[in-house]
Design an enzyme around this catalytic site. Structure first.
Site, short mmCIF file in Angstrom:
data_model
loop_
_atom_site.label_atom_id
_atom_site.label_comp_id
_atom_site.label_asym_id
_atom_site.label_seq_id
_atom_site.Cartn_x
_atom_site.Cartn_y
_atom_site.Cartn_z
N ARG A 56 0.85 -1.20 0.00
CA ARG A 56 0.00 0.00 0.00
C ARG A 56 0.88 1.24 0.00
O ARG A 56 1.68 1.45 0.92
CB ARG A 56 -0.87 -0.04 1.26
CG ARG A 56 -1.95 0.99 1.31
CD ARG A 56 -2.91 0.63 2.46
NE ARG A 56 -3.88 1.70 2.63
CZ ARG A 56 -4.11 2.34 3.78
NH1 ARG A 56 -3.44 2.01 4.86
NH2 ARG A 56 -5.00 3.29 3.83
N PHE A 61 1.34 10.58 1.69
CA PHE A 61 0.78 10.04 2.95
C PHE A 61 1.74 9.02 3.56
O PHE A 61 2.43 9.32 4.52
CB PHE A 61 -0.61 9.47 2.69
CG PHE A 61 -1.26 8.82 3.89
CD1 PHE A 61 -1.00 9.24 5.19
CD2 PHE A 61 -2.16 7.77 3.72
CE1 PHE A 61 -1.61 8.63 6.29
CE2 PHE A 61 -2.77 7.16 4.82
CZ PHE A 61 -2.49 7.58 6.10
N GLN A 64 3.34 1.38 3.07
CA GLN A 64 3.05 0.36 4.07
C GLN A 64 3.49 -1.01 3.58
O GLN A 64 3.28 -1.36 2.42
CB GLN A 64 1.54 0.34 4.36
CG GLN A 64 1.12 -0.62 5.46
CD GLN A 64 -0.34 -0.45 5.82
OE1 GLN A 64 -0.89 0.64 5.74
NE2 GLN A 64 -0.98 -1.53 6.24
N ASN A 103 -2.33 -0.94 11.96
CA ASN A 103 -3.21 -1.74 12.82
C ASN A 103 -4.63 -1.69 12.29
O ASN A 103 -4.94 -0.99 11.33
CB ASN A 103 -3.12 -1.28 14.28
CG ASN A 103 -3.61 0.15 14.50
OD1 ASN A 103 -4.57 0.60 13.87
ND2 ASN A 103 -2.95 0.87 15.39
N PHE A 114 4.28 1.16 8.65
CA PHE A 114 4.29 2.15 7.58
C PHE A 114 5.32 3.22 7.88
O PHE A 114 5.75 3.39 9.03
CB PHE A 114 2.89 2.75 7.34
CG PHE A 114 2.32 3.54 8.49
CD1 PHE A 114 2.52 4.92 8.59
CD2 PHE A 114 1.55 2.91 9.46
CE1 PHE A 114 1.98 5.65 9.64
CE2 PHE A 114 1.00 3.64 10.51
CZ PHE A 114 1.21 5.01 10.60
N LEU A 123 -3.13 10.53 12.95
CA LEU A 123 -2.74 9.19 13.40
C LEU A 123 -2.16 9.19 14.81
O LEU A 123 -1.99 8.13 15.42
CB LEU A 123 -1.71 8.59 12.43
CG LEU A 123 -2.17 8.46 10.98
CD1 LEU A 123 -1.06 7.87 10.12
CD2 LEU A 123 -3.43 7.61 10.87
N HIS A 127 -1.62 5.05 16.46
CA HIS A 127 -0.61 4.13 15.95
C HIS A 127 0.68 4.29 16.74
O HIS A 127 1.08 5.41 17.05
CB HIS A 127 -0.34 4.39 14.46
CG HIS A 127 -1.52 4.10 13.58
ND1 HIS A 127 -1.69 2.89 12.96
CD2 HIS A 127 -2.59 4.86 13.27
CE1 HIS A 127 -2.84 2.92 12.28
NE2 HIS A 127 -3.39 4.10 12.45
#
Length: 167
Positions: A56, A61, A64, A103, A114, A123, A127
């Site tokens: 991903r 951004f 991942q 997660n 990530f 976030l 995280h």
């Protein structure tokens, strides 16, 4: 096969991801997230991340990876399926190059992680941050620009192997 978990005294400072784009060195934040750092470093030492893709990638951004199924739904920690968060108000997703656990809600950390490509304040508190890119940020930036379809790279972006640096 139950593999042993290293002692708390084992705290290698750096893990290197040797990727298809280049090398990324990660400085681990043992003081703030010891369980999370141990999980990542031990999975790296075991070769768990070898040949896995960054499944991903979202421009501006994050990137991942760390899922052996390559779907975003797989992976397990050294402690079992998942383990609890180590969230501290001292660490925030303030910019690019922050290493954090992926997660699916509170206390669901496994093997996926990530690396941020920009500040991601939303976030914070959700995280576990457990390190940062200490060198190879240009590699991370290049990864963040690859062509994707539905956030999945069109061409595989791979971790060929990992190196745990003991000092």
């Amino acid at each position: 096969v139950k593999m042993s978990i290293p002692p708390d005294s084992w705290q290698p400072p750096t893990v290197v991801l040797e990727t298809s784009v280049g090398n990324i060195s990660i400085e681990l934040y043992w003081k703030h997230a010891p369980k999370t750092c141990k999980n990542f470093a031990e999975l790296a030492r075991r070769g768990y991340y070898n040949d896995l893709i960054f499944h991903r990638i979202i421009k501006n951004f994050m990137i991942q990876g760390g899922d052996p199924t390559g779907t975003g739904r797989g992976g397990a920690s050294i402690y079992g399926a998942s383990f609890s968060d180590e969230i501290t108000p001292e660490l925030k997703h303030v910019g690019a190059g922050i290493l954090s656990m992926a997660n699916s809600g509170p206390n669901t950390n496994g093997s996926q992680f990530f690396i941020t490509l920009a500040p991601t304040a939303w976030l914070d508190g959700k995280h576990t941050i457990f390190g940062r890119v200490s060198s190879g940020m240009s590699v991370v930036r290049r990864m963040g620009l690859v062509e994707t379809v539905n956030d999945r790279p069109s061409q595989p972006v791979k971790i060929h192997r990992t190196k745990v640096l003991e000092s």
